[in-house]
Design a protein around this motif. Structure first.
Motif, PDB file in Angstrom:
ATOM      1  N   ALA A   1      -1.387  43.586 -45.339  1.00  0.00           N
ATOM      2  CA  ALA A   1      -1.862  42.569 -44.406  1.00  0.00           C
ATOM      3  C   ALA A   1      -3.350  42.314 -44.614  1.00  0.00           C
ATOM      4  N   GLN A   2      -3.774  41.073 -44.304  1.00  0.00           N
ATOM      5  CA  GLN A   2      -5.172  40.689 -44.406  1.00  0.00           C
ATOM      6  C   GLN A   2      -5.650  40.163 -43.062  1.00  0.00           C
ATOM      7  N   VAL A   3      -6.922  40.349 -42.805  1.00  0.00           N
ATOM      8  CA  VAL A   3      -7.516  39.846 -41.569  1.00  0.00           C
ATOM      9  C   VAL A   3      -7.587  38.329 -41.632  1.00  0.00           C
ATOM     10  N   LEU A   4      -7.130  37.658 -40.575  1.00  0.00           N
ATOM     11  CA  LEU A   4      -7.260  36.209 -40.492  1.00  0.00           C
ATOM     12  C   LEU A   4      -8.673  35.865 -40.025  1.00  0.00           C
ATOM     13  N   PRO A   5      -9.328  34.936 -40.697  1.00  0.00           N
ATOM     14  CA  PRO A   5     -10.677  34.555 -40.300  1.00  0.00           C
ATOM     15  C   PRO A   5     -10.625  33.708 -39.019  1.00  0.00           C
ATOM     16  N   THR A   6     -10.577  34.358 -37.872  1.00  0.00           N
ATOM     17  CA  THR A   6     -10.348  33.654 -36.619  1.00  0.00           C
ATOM     18  C   THR A   6     -11.540  33.769 -35.705  1.00  0.00           C
ATOM     19  N   ALA A   7     -11.560  32.852 -34.724  1.00  0.00           N
ATOM     20  CA  ALA A   7     -12.577  32.887 -33.658  1.00  0.00           C
ATOM     21  C   ALA A   7     -11.891  32.471 -32.376  1.00  0.00           C
ATOM     22  N   THR A   8     -12.174  33.136 -31.279  1.00  0.00           N
ATOM     23  CA  THR A   8     -11.586  32.758 -29.999  1.00  0.00           C
ATOM     24  C   THR A   8     -12.142  31.426 -29.562  1.00  0.00           C
ATOM     25  N   ARG A   9     -11.389  30.766 -28.680  1.00  0.00           N
ATOM     26  CA  ARG A   9     -11.868  29.494 -28.153  1.00  0.00           C
ATOM     27  C   ARG A   9     -11.431  29.353 -26.705  1.00  0.00           C
TER      28      ARG A   9
ATOM     29  N   GLN B   1       0.389  25.209 -35.596  1.00  0.00           N
ATOM     30  CA  GLN B   1       0.140  25.973 -34.374  1.00  0.00           C
ATOM     31  C   GLN B   1       1.417  26.702 -33.961  1.00  0.00           C
ATOM     32  N   TRP B   2       1.241  27.942 -33.458  1.00  0.00           N
ATOM     33  CA  TRP B   2       2.353  28.729 -32.950  1.00  0.00           C
ATOM     34  C   TRP B   2       2.003  29.264 -31.569  1.00  0.00           C
ATOM     35  N   LYS B   3       2.996  29.354 -30.699  1.00  0.00           N
ATOM     36  CA  LYS B   3       2.846  29.996 -29.396  1.00  0.00           C
ATOM     37  C   LYS B   3       3.702  31.247 -29.408  1.00  0.00           C
ATOM     38  N   LEU B   4       3.051  32.406 -29.282  1.00  0.00           N
ATOM     39  CA  LEU B   4       3.725  33.685 -29.426  1.00  0.00           C
ATOM     40  C   LEU B   4       3.775  34.399 -28.081  1.00  0.00           C
ATOM     41  N   PRO B   5       4.952  34.647 -27.515  1.00  0.00           N
ATOM     42  CA  PRO B   5       5.045  35.346 -26.234  1.00  0.00           C
ATOM     43  C   PRO B   5       4.465  36.757 -26.335  1.00  0.00           C
ATOM     44  N   LEU B   6       3.835  37.197 -25.256  1.00  0.00           N
ATOM     45  CA  LEU B   6       3.255  38.531 -25.202  1.00  0.00           C
ATOM     46  C   LEU B   6       3.969  39.353 -24.128  1.00  0.00           C
ATOM     47  N   ALA B   7       4.428  40.538 -24.514  1.00  0.00           N
ATOM     48  CA  ALA B   7       5.078  41.425 -23.551  1.00  0.00           C
ATOM     49  C   ALA B   7       4.056  42.254 -22.785  1.00  0.00           C
ATOM     50  N   MET B   8       2.822  42.317 -23.306  1.00  0.00           N
ATOM     51  CA  MET B   8       1.763  43.096 -22.660  1.00  0.00           C
ATOM     52  C   MET B   8       0.415  42.484 -23.020  1.00  0.00           C
ATOM     53  N   ARG B   9      -0.603  42.881 -22.294  1.00  0.00           N
ATOM     54  CA  ARG B   9      -1.948  42.400 -22.581  1.00  0.00           C
ATOM     55  C   ARG B   9      -2.445  43.017 -23.886  1.00  0.00           C
ATOM     56  N   LEU B  10      -3.113  42.209 -24.682  1.00  0.00           N
ATOM     57  CA  LEU B  10      -3.661  42.722 -25.933  1.00  0.00           C
ATOM     58  C   LEU B  10      -4.941  43.513 -25.651  1.00  0.00           C
ATOM     59  N   PRO B  11      -5.115  44.651 -26.307  1.00  0.00           N
ATOM     60  CA  PRO B  11      -6.344  45.417 -26.132  1.00  0.00           C
ATOM     61  C   PRO B  11      -7.516  44.726 -26.825  1.00  0.00           C
ATOM     62  N   LEU B  12      -8.507  44.341 -26.054  1.00  0.00           N
ATOM     63  CA  LEU B  12      -9.673  43.651 -26.590  1.00  0.00           C
ATOM     64  C   LEU B  12     -10.849  44.620 -26.673  1.00  0.00           C
TER      65      LEU B  12
ATOM     66  N   SER C   1      -7.988  29.867 -35.281  1.00  0.00           N
ATOM     67  CA  SER C   1      -8.524  30.153 -33.949  1.00  0.00           C
ATOM     68  C   SER C   1      -7.356  30.545 -33.056  1.00  0.00           C
ATOM     69  N   TRP C   2      -7.652  31.290 -31.993  1.00  0.00           N
ATOM     70  CA  TRP C   2      -6.604  31.706 -31.083  1.00  0.00           C
ATOM     71  C   TRP C   2      -7.142  31.719 -29.661  1.00  0.00           C
ATOM     72  N   ARG C   3      -6.197  31.618 -28.724  1.00  0.00           N
ATOM     73  CA  ARG C   3      -6.555  31.722 -27.310  1.00  0.00           C
ATOM     74  C   ARG C   3      -5.394  32.352 -26.572  1.00  0.00           C
ATOM     75  N   LEU C   4      -5.715  32.981 -25.465  1.00  0.00           N
ATOM     76  CA  LEU C   4      -4.716  33.662 -24.657  1.00  0.00           C
ATOM     77  C   LEU C   4      -4.394  32.844 -23.420  1.00  0.00           C
ATOM     78  N   SER C   5      -3.094  32.700 -23.138  1.00  0.00           N
ATOM     79  CA  SER C   5      -2.645  32.148 -21.867  1.00  0.00           C
ATOM     80  C   SER C   5      -2.133  33.309 -21.023  1.00  0.00           C
ATOM     81  N   ALA C   6      -1.468  33.024 -19.935  1.00  0.00           N
ATOM     82  CA  ALA C   6      -1.013  34.096 -19.040  1.00  0.00           C
ATOM     83  C   ALA C   6      -0.069  35.066 -19.735  1.00  0.00           C
ATOM     84  N   ASP C   7       0.814  34.560 -20.589  1.00  0.00           N
ATOM     85  CA  ASP C   7       1.821  35.430 -21.196  1.00  0.00           C
ATOM     86  C   ASP C   7       2.044  35.128 -22.669  1.00  0.00           C
ATOM     87  N   ALA C   8       1.077  34.490 -23.337  1.00  0.00           N
ATOM     88  CA  ALA C   8       1.272  34.121 -24.733  1.00  0.00           C
ATOM     89  C   ALA C   8      -0.062  34.041 -25.462  1.00  0.00           C
TER      90      ALA C   8
END
Length: 262
Positions: A254-262, A229-240, A177-184
């Protein structure tokens, strides 16, 4: 394997303390050092008692090194290391002559457990280059290497992963699962399988096919039956919208990770 460079003052340096000068994540070795270690990952089959670790000295002077082993877990969704006697290094301290290499045996105690663990057991082998102590050693700082080598004891019936051809991984044991913060981007991955999964080249793929790299090279491991768990800094907004992808266990694509937003 992870290698780092430590900078330590000689015995005649003013403060007399060891200093951490740089931490370099390297795939195989630190280019500035003369101590090389192979292989970069160790695997033990369920009935295997010993494995070989080779230390090589490419310098024109002897190198001393110490080998320590710690149990590796991810009970708190982060890497945890604790002292362990489940694996032992023999010898634990070595001196390697110039241009030579030294065999270190990584040994499991006898007798081996009669009931193999349900999940793969994980360890980290630390190889530390020791400082030279000599009257001829010039005053100043010594750059020393530290290697961190993963070691795994396979569960009953499991196939080795380092000695087989790399192929796409069955992702049914991964729950991400993944979630977006202000810059990560905060990525959480649970591995319900009985062997580790190694993630590298993590990227975000938008629905229009554009790929945004999030982590070049190795991201890390999710150990068997555990969560990371990893926190990955983002230099730009991800295109959704889009999805995460990664190379798993060094598979060629590469393979798609079976993820869901939360």
């Amino acid at each position: 394997m992870r290698a780092s460079c430590l900078r330590r003052p000689s015995s005649r340096a003013r403060d007399g303390h060891w200093l951490l000068a740089a931490l370099l994540a390297c795939a195989f070795s630190c280019s500035a050092g003369n101590l090389q270690v192979a292989p970069i990952v160790l695997e033990f089959s369920e009935n295997q008692q010993a494995n070989a670790l080779w230390l090589q000295n490419t310098a024109d002077h002897p190198i001393n090194a110490q080998i320590r082993i710690q149990q590796w877990s991810q009970a708190t969704a982060s890497d945890q290391l604790e002292p362990s006697h489940a694996l032992r290094a023999s010898p634990a301290i070595v001196q390697i002559p110039p241009g030579q290499r030294q065999l270190v045996r990584i040994v499991r105690p006898t007798p081996l457990p009669t009931a193999p663990a349900q999940y793969e057991q994980a360890y980290r082998i630390w190889v530390d280059e020791l400082p030279q102590i000599s009257e001829n050693q010039p005053a100043g700082l010594q750059f020393l290497l530290r290697y961190s080598i993963p070691a795994f004891v396979l569960p009953n019936g499991a196939q080795p992963r380092e000695q087989i051809a790399k192929a796409p991984v069955d992702t049914s044991a991964l729950q991400a699962s993944w979630r977006l913060s202000a810059d990560a981007l905060i990525l959480d991955v649970r591995n319900t399988g009985n062997q580790r999964v190694r993630l590298s080249e993590l990227g975000w793929t938008a629905d229009n096919g554009a790929i945004t790299p999030l982590q070049r090279g190795l991201l890390g491991y999710v150990l068997a039956g555990q969560r990371m768990q990893w926190k990955l800094p983002l230099a730009m907004r991800l295109p959704l919208p889009g999805h995460l992808q990664a190379r798993l266990n060094d598979a060629p694509v590469a393979q798609v990770l079976p993820t869901a937003t939360r």
